[in-house]
Scaffold this active site. Structure first.
Site, mmCIF file in Angstrom:
data_model
loop_
_atom_site.group_PDB
_atom_site.id
_atom_site.type_symbol
_atom_site.label_atom_id
_atom_site.label_comp_id
_atom_site.label_asym_id
_atom_site.label_seq_id
_atom_site.Cartn_x
_atom_site.Cartn_y
_atom_site.Cartn_z
ATOM 1 N N ASP A 113 105.870 28.977 -23.956
ATOM 2 C CA ASP A 113 104.468 28.210 -24.346
ATOM 3 C C ASP A 113 104.446 26.992 -24.203
ATOM 4 O OD1 ASP A 113 102.716 30.123 -24.576
ATOM 5 O OD2 ASP A 113 103.204 30.746 -26.839
HETATM 6 C C1 GLC Z 1 106.065 32.114 -29.698
HETATM 7 C C2 GLC Z 1 104.905 32.823 -28.880
HETATM 8 C C3 GLC Z 1 105.387 33.707 -27.707
HETATM 9 C C4 GLC Z 1 106.051 32.830 -26.899
HETATM 10 C C5 GLC Z 1 107.138 32.076 -27.736
HETATM 11 C C6 GLC Z 1 108.128 31.099 -26.691
HETATM 12 O O1 GLC Z 1 106.854 33.115 -30.272
HETATM 13 O O2 GLC Z 1 104.309 33.767 -30.016
HETATM 14 O O3 GLC Z 1 104.223 34.249 -27.102
HETATM 15 O O4 GLC Z 1 106.401 33.436 -25.759
HETATM 16 O O5 GLC Z 1 106.783 31.612 -28.741
HETATM 17 O O6 GLC Z 1 107.240 30.012 -26.515
#
Ligand code: GLC
Length: 841
Positions: A533
């Site tokens: 993210d």
């Molecule tokens: C958090 C989010 C997930 C994402 C991860 C890595 O766990 O909920 O959707 O893939 O971060 O950024």
């Protein structure tokens, strides 16, 4: 005295004793009862457990605070649990036990919080969807069990107070809940409208029972909360000001009203609504127990609630409900049970990991002590829940399917998906149930040509669901699902007006979206983000992770089409797979590992030439999982990962971390180096490394990666780890950080589903396929073998794996019910018990 002590502790014994004490510092695993037992409330950070389901339930922390919601944490919250308050503060609920003495009363809480009384003995049993405390204080033993009966809308609190000896003791029990406005965020952001609407009324029944009814005014005719007890009560309070006393100069630690025999029967026509009941336990003689059970529920009206209220006022039904809960878990866990030479592995795989998967299936990333479930910042995440479902697919495929269908219903007609949705909004069919996640923050940012600079879609969301549906089909064989019609998401329209497509069509559009959104190198576009993210490069960037996920989704689609006998589609998708594999191999190899992204100008991220973020974990693991990396490059990528990213506490997601905020890369550089996505041990990525290693046949490595993040094994290192030892946290601080080894964000993480898949399907190697149950383990070479029981399509497979040659992988022989089988797939039986013996070699 000092001399005596030294004599008692000869040199060699002393360190052992210290070690044993350190091991038991916070608690221990009781595997027989499937519990973790805390022996102190003073855990390094708040620890908790979950009760009920998303339909009704929530969090219960280890000191009695409860966060209860019905159907949606943001839109229908019941109790006011403010997670950021110190551990010692009252948070939404407690029980006061009051003992009469010569001068007045002694008051304590069996949860320790909020009275902070020192207990003679204190235990909190973290159980399967229940919490149980045993507290000894004032010559009384108080046992409290909190749980939600399966399928109900009621939180029960079974309270039993026993006089441990001596004179009879006059005891009162005062359970208290504090309510939240149903729109959780408004409770925190609006202190005008919210308190004006909050209403609490007391309803006395003829026989002395009371039901406290609570609602925000606009919900009066639709959804009311209630609190009642199985026995008569002397009095109640519904107004926090009255209960705490002196215009709240009285505190939760010592409410002034508890100095009086009775509470004030205060209702609350506005303000801070609570439900406090004065339950007189009477004089409890030595050895005798007084038992009462409270209910906190929500129904459309008290009339509707009457049935449940009556039911749980009968303690026999409370006992029955507890037994039913135990039976649910017994059945759930029986789906897969392993017996390997590694005790910590067994404990995690047989109990705690599948249990955590049940939790993530319910709450996605919506409600935890970290993801607080306020507003629209979260919801049921498309990518998150798609992955979570794979962790429960063998245990509850039909429930998983229900949620998978919800996810499919927020996929856009173009094939990509909305990032998340609110379950209650979905139920209401309000035309606006889903949103585009954090990408909303970059809406309106334009590029040099005046076009949107960032995507409003994520490059991975829609691909996960292909894996999820394939998982369901392989587990159940119910291919008819593919013909079922589900609407696509068109904002502003009611569901009935939206375009529909079969489930198969949904999957096709997922793949087609990525196939038609490739970048300069022929790799799938990043979109606003991929799994990570925190890396949000402008539109045009390409992602190696999405490449791996897309290729894996294509493999799954080929399996589905083959099972349907559609060879033309198999060929077509094979062509797509080969195209992307070639593009990846032509562009993404950096010499010793695979790069992670290309920005729209074609600059690589995750390259040896970079100063920060030279190598990323996911491009190594996913290229192996999807088969687009093979031969020498596959091994080299994984070896580079091992050399540069592995630590004693897990594999880091990248290295080195960015050393300050860089607006060009954004989110990832908001963290200090070693934290979260910026070079932290982001645990979700670790099971992918395990799976990749099993694909390469390196069982010793896979198991090392498994064991080094096993939270159960950290029970003796809790001053470093800090997080709950009975579930995976989302992240552990990496070795670039001073607090290396510290875990955070427990419970709601994709780590749960994937580590469970890695353990059961790849290390143990038992996985569903269209043809039957595959048994193809990849284990530590030192294991002599192991046993596993797996329920699959109505039959029970009792599997024994022998490893006489001490290899990691390779099925030399499979015998099913005495018959030799040519491959590693046990047939589908649909009923009965079947013996499978596999010999490795
Ligand atoms: C958090 C989010 C997930 C994402 C991860 C890595 O766990 O909920 O959707 O893939 O971060 O950024």
């Amino acid at each position: 005295m000092a001399t005596k002590q030294i004599k008692k502790a000869p040199k060699k014994v002393a360190p052992k004793k210290v070690a044993a004490k350190a091991a038991a510092k916070y608690g221990y695993f009781d595997d027989a009862k499937k519990e973790y037992v805390l022996t102190t409330p003073a855990t390094p950070i708040k620890w908790c457990n979950y009760v009920g389901t998303l339909n009704f339930g929530g969090i219960v922390d280890t000191t009695g605070g409860t966060l209860v919601c019905k159907g949606d944490p943001a839109l229908n919250r019941i109790t006011k649990y403010i997670a950021q308050m110190p551990c010692s503060d009252f948070k939404a609920s407690t029980i006061y036990i009051r003992v009469k003495n010569a001068k007045g009363y002694t008051v304590f809480s069996p949860f320790v919080v909020p009275t902070l009384t020192k207990m003679k003995k204190w235990e909190c049993h973290v159980g399967l969807s229940y919490m149980r405390w045993i507290a000894e204080c004032e010559g009384l033993r108080t046992q409290v069990t909190i749980f939600v009966p399966t399928g109900s809308n009621t939180l029960l609190q079974d309270i039993q107070v026993t006089n441990l000896g001596g004179a009879a003791k006059e005891v009162d029990i005062i359970p208290v809940y504090e309510f939240s406005h149903f729109e959780a965020e408004k409770q925190l952001t609006n202190a005008d409208w919210v308190p004006q609407t909050m209403t609490l009324k007391g309803h006395w029944e003829k026989d002395g029972h009371v039901v406290l009814e609570q609602y925000a005014y606009m919900k009066r005719d639709f959804a009311v909360n209630y609190v009642t007890a199985n026995c008569k009560v002397g009095s109640f309070d519904g107004d926090r000001r009255v209960f705490l006393g002196m215009n709240e100069m009285g505190s939760w630690a010592a409410p002034l009203s508890l100095a009086n025999k009775e509470l004030s029967n205060s209702e609350c026509d506005r303000g801070d609504n609570i439900a406090a009941l004065m339950i007189h336990g009477g004089k409890i003689a030595a050895g005798k127990t007084f038992r009462t059970c409270t209910q906190l529920g929500q129904e459309q009206s008290l009339k509707v609630a009457a049935k449940a209220i009556k039911k749980y006022r009968d303690l026999k039904n409370v006992d029955k409900a507890f037994d039913e809960l135990a039976a649910f878990w017994q059945k759930y866990l029986a789906t897969i049970q392993v017996e390997t030479p590694d005790a910590a592995f067994n404990s995690m795989v047989n109990v705690h990991n599948p249990r955590q998967c049940h939790t993530t299936k319910n709450w996605s990333r919506y409600l935890s002590l970290y993801q607080l479930g306020y507003g629209t910042s979260r919801g049921i995440g498309y990518r998150d829940s798609s992955q979570d479902l794979m962790g429960v697919m063998s245990h509850m495929p039909e429930e998983a399917l229900q949620l998978a269908k919800n996810l499919l219903s927020v996929q856009r007609p173009e094939g990509n998906a909305m990032h998340q949705y609110a379950p209650l909004a979905l139920e209401e069919d309000n035309g606006n149930e889903a949103n585009a996640g954090d990408s909303r923050e970059k809406k309106g940012v334009l590029d040099e040509n005046g076009n949107p600079a960032y995507a409003d879609w994520y490059g991975d969301d829609h691909l996960w669901i292909v894996l999820t549906v394939a998982n369901y089909l392989k587990e159940t064989g119910k291919m008819d699902l593919l013909n079922e019609e589900i609407p696509f998401y068109e904002a502003g329209k009611k569901r009935a007006q939206r375009e529909k497509g079969t489930v198969l069509e949904h999957l096709k559009r997922s793949l087609n979206f990525t196939r038609t959104h490739l970048g300069k190198h022929g790799l799938p576009l990043l979109g606003f983000a991929d799994w990570n993210d925190c890396m949000n490069l402008p539109l045009g960037a390409e992602s190696s992770f999405n490449t791996g996920l897309y290729a894996k989704a294509l493999l799954e689609m080929m399996d589905i089409c083959e099972a349907l006998g559609d060879t033309a589609s198999v060929e077509m998708y094979k062509g797509w797979y080969e195209d992307v594999k070639k593009a990846f191999n032509d562009s993404a190899w950096d010499g010793k590992w695979w790069v992670r992204w290309f920005d729209k100008q074609g600059n690589a991220y995750g390259t040896n030439k970079a100063k920060y973020g030279k190598i990323y974990c996911n491009s190594q693991s996913w290229s192996v999982i999807s088969g687009i990396a093979s031969g020498e490059r596959a091994v080299m990528g994984m070896d580079s990962l091992n050399k540069l990213l592995n630590t004693a506490n897990g594999v880091k997601s990248s290295t080195p971390g960015y050393r300050g905020f860089d607006p060009n890369v954004g989110g990832i550089s908001t963290y200090p180096p070693g934290a979260k996505e910026n070079g932290g041990i982001f645990l979700h990525t670790n099971p992918w490394v395990m799976i990749a290693e099993t694909i390469l046949g390196r069982g010793d490595k896979a198991f090392q990666y498994y064991s080094q993040i096993n939270p159960a094994a950290k029970n003796t290192k809790l001053d470093e780890f800090e997080s709950e030892p009975y579930c995976y946290p989302q992240n552990i601080l990496g070795d670039e950080h001073k607090q290396f080894g510290m875990g955070r964000n427990a419970w709601l993480s994709g780590t749960s589903s994937w580590t469970y898949q890695a353990a059961t399907q790849f290390i143990i190697g038992v996985r569903a396929s269209f043809k039957g149950l595959i048994v193809n383990p990849c284990i530590p070479s030192k294991w002599d073998g192991f046993k596993v029981t797996r329920k699959f399509r109505g039959a029970t497979y009792e599997i024994e794996v022998k490893n006489p040659k001490h290899v990691c992988k390779g099925v030399a022989e499979m015998i099913v019910d005495g018959q030799k089988i040519d491959a590693d797939v046990a047939p589908i039986f649909t009923k009965g018990i079947h013996k499978v013996v596999v010999t490795l070699g």
